[in-house]
Write a protein that holds these residues in place. Structure first.
Motif, PDB file in Angstrom:
ATOM      1  N   ILE A   1       0.923  -1.140  -0.081  1.00 42.58           N
ATOM      2  CA  ILE A   1       0.030   0.024  -0.018  1.00 42.58           C
ATOM      3  C   ILE A   1       1.059   1.107   0.055  1.00 42.58           C
ATOM      4  O   ILE A   1       0.542   2.141  -0.684  1.00 42.58           O
ATOM      5  CB  ILE A   1      -0.856   0.026   1.154  1.00 42.58           C
ATOM      6  N   MET A   2       1.782   1.227   1.013  1.00 42.78           N
ATOM      7  CA  MET A   2       2.777   2.315   0.874  1.00 42.78           C
ATOM      8  C   MET A   2       3.997   2.421  -0.119  1.00 42.78           C
ATOM      9  O   MET A   2       4.690   3.316  -0.268  1.00 42.78           O
ATOM     10  CB  MET A   2       3.630   2.387   2.397  1.00 42.78           C
ATOM     11  N   ARG A   3       3.827   1.318  -0.980  1.00 44.81           N
ATOM     12  CA  ARG A   3       4.941   1.321  -2.059  1.00 44.81           C
ATOM     13  C   ARG A   3       6.308   1.255  -1.518  1.00 44.81           C
ATOM     14  O   ARG A   3       7.157   1.854  -1.999  1.00 44.81           O
ATOM     15  CB  ARG A   3       4.816   2.353  -3.184  1.00 44.81           C
ATOM     16  N   ASP A   4       6.583   0.710  -0.251  1.00 43.46           N
ATOM     17  CA  ASP A   4       7.781   0.595   0.245  1.00 43.46           C
ATOM     18  C   ASP A   4       8.103  -1.121   0.469  1.00 43.46           C
ATOM     19  O   ASP A   4       7.720  -1.901   1.361  1.00 43.46           O
ATOM     20  CB  ASP A   4       7.559   1.022   1.550  1.00 43.46           C
ATOM     21  N   ASN A   5       9.093  -1.441  -0.493  1.00 39.73           N
ATOM     22  CA  ASN A   5       9.796  -2.898  -0.256  1.00 39.73           C
ATOM     23  C   ASN A   5      10.805  -2.996   0.761  1.00 39.73           C
ATOM     24  O   ASN A   5      11.905  -2.568   0.466  1.00 39.73           O
ATOM     25  CB  ASN A   5      10.220  -3.437  -1.681  1.00 39.73           C
ATOM     26  N   GLN A   6      10.490  -3.588   1.931  1.00 37.53           N
ATOM     27  CA  GLN A   6      11.462  -3.665   3.111  1.00 37.53           C
ATOM     28  C   GLN A   6      12.223  -5.063   2.978  1.00 37.53           C
ATOM     29  O   GLN A   6      13.167  -5.295   3.745  1.00 37.53           O
ATOM     30  CB  GLN A   6      10.874  -3.279   4.366  1.00 37.53           C
ATOM     31  N   GLY A   7      11.532  -6.109   2.608  1.00 36.47           N
ATOM     32  CA  GLY A   7      11.999  -7.469   2.973  1.00 36.47           C
ATOM     33  C   GLY A   7      11.062  -8.118   3.859  1.00 36.47           C
ATOM     34  O   GLY A   7      10.287  -7.494   4.702  1.00 36.47           O
ATOM     35  N   ILE A   8      11.312  -9.515   3.866  1.00 38.74           N
ATOM     36  CA  ILE A   8      10.196 -10.350   4.883  1.00 38.74           C
ATOM     37  C   ILE A   8      10.598 -10.055   6.565  1.00 38.74           C
ATOM     38  O   ILE A   8       9.674  -9.962   7.030  1.00 38.74           O
ATOM     39  CB  ILE A   8      10.473 -11.745   4.646  1.00 38.74           C
ATOM     40  N   LEU A   9      11.928  -9.947   6.750  1.00 36.29           N
ATOM     41  CA  LEU A   9      11.947  -9.755   8.137  1.00 36.29           C
ATOM     42  C   LEU A   9      11.670  -8.478   8.644  1.00 36.29           C
ATOM     43  O   LEU A   9      10.928  -8.291   9.465  1.00 36.29           O
ATOM     44  CB  LEU A   9      13.634  -9.815   8.385  1.00 36.29           C
TER      45      LEU A   9
ATOM     46  N   ILE B   1       7.717  -8.361   8.861  1.00 35.47           N
ATOM     47  CA  ILE B   1       7.287  -9.225  10.079  1.00 35.47           C
ATOM     48  C   ILE B   1       7.316  -8.183  11.260  1.00 35.47           C
ATOM     49  O   ILE B   1       6.411  -7.845  12.086  1.00 35.47           O
ATOM     50  CB  ILE B   1       7.969 -10.371  10.312  1.00 35.47           C
ATOM     51  N   VAL B   2       8.325  -7.495  11.385  1.00 36.51           N
ATOM     52  CA  VAL B   2       8.512  -6.543  12.523  1.00 36.51           C
ATOM     53  C   VAL B   2       7.570  -5.410  12.521  1.00 36.51           C
ATOM     54  O   VAL B   2       7.080  -5.031  13.349  1.00 36.51           O
ATOM     55  CB  VAL B   2      10.084  -6.014  12.725  1.00 36.51           C
ATOM     56  N   VAL B   3       7.367  -4.846  10.889  1.00 35.81           N
ATOM     57  CA  VAL B   3       6.543  -3.661  10.969  1.00 35.81           C
ATOM     58  C   VAL B   3       4.848  -4.202  11.195  1.00 35.81           C
ATOM     59  O   VAL B   3       4.230  -3.453  11.893  1.00 35.81           O
ATOM     60  CB  VAL B   3       6.566  -3.209   9.538  1.00 35.81           C
TER      61      VAL B   3
END
Length: 81
Positions: A20-28, A31-33
């Motif tokens: 939704i925010m167009r922000d690719n952070q990675g799987i870990l 999960i934290v977010v």
């Protein structure tokens, strides 16, 4: 069993919030977010992930994750995408 539910739902909420925010952070980080977003939702709305997941608690957790990503984007980039 509760921690597994937190990880699965947290990952899903974090992934959806990233889309939704167009922000690719990675799987870990997703999960934290998602988990921290659930805590934020619990503080704001009084509903978070526990042993029973309902549609409303999932949506509240998703909104909390989106709020968290918006705050992270403001701090990191100086603007919300």
């Amino acid at each position: 069993m509760g921690i597994i539910i937190w990880l699965i739902v947290g990952g899903l909420c974090g992934w959806l919030a990233g889309l939704i925010m167009r922000d690719n952070q990675g799987i870990l980080l997703n999960i934290v977010v998602g988990i921290v977003g659930s805590v934020i939702a619990s503080a704001i709305f009084g509903a978070g992930i526990n042993e029973v997941i309902t549609v409303s608690t999932f949506i509240y957790s998703l909104v909390g994750a989106i709020i968290l990503l918006a705050i992270v984007n403001l701090i990191r980039r100086g603007r919300v995408r």
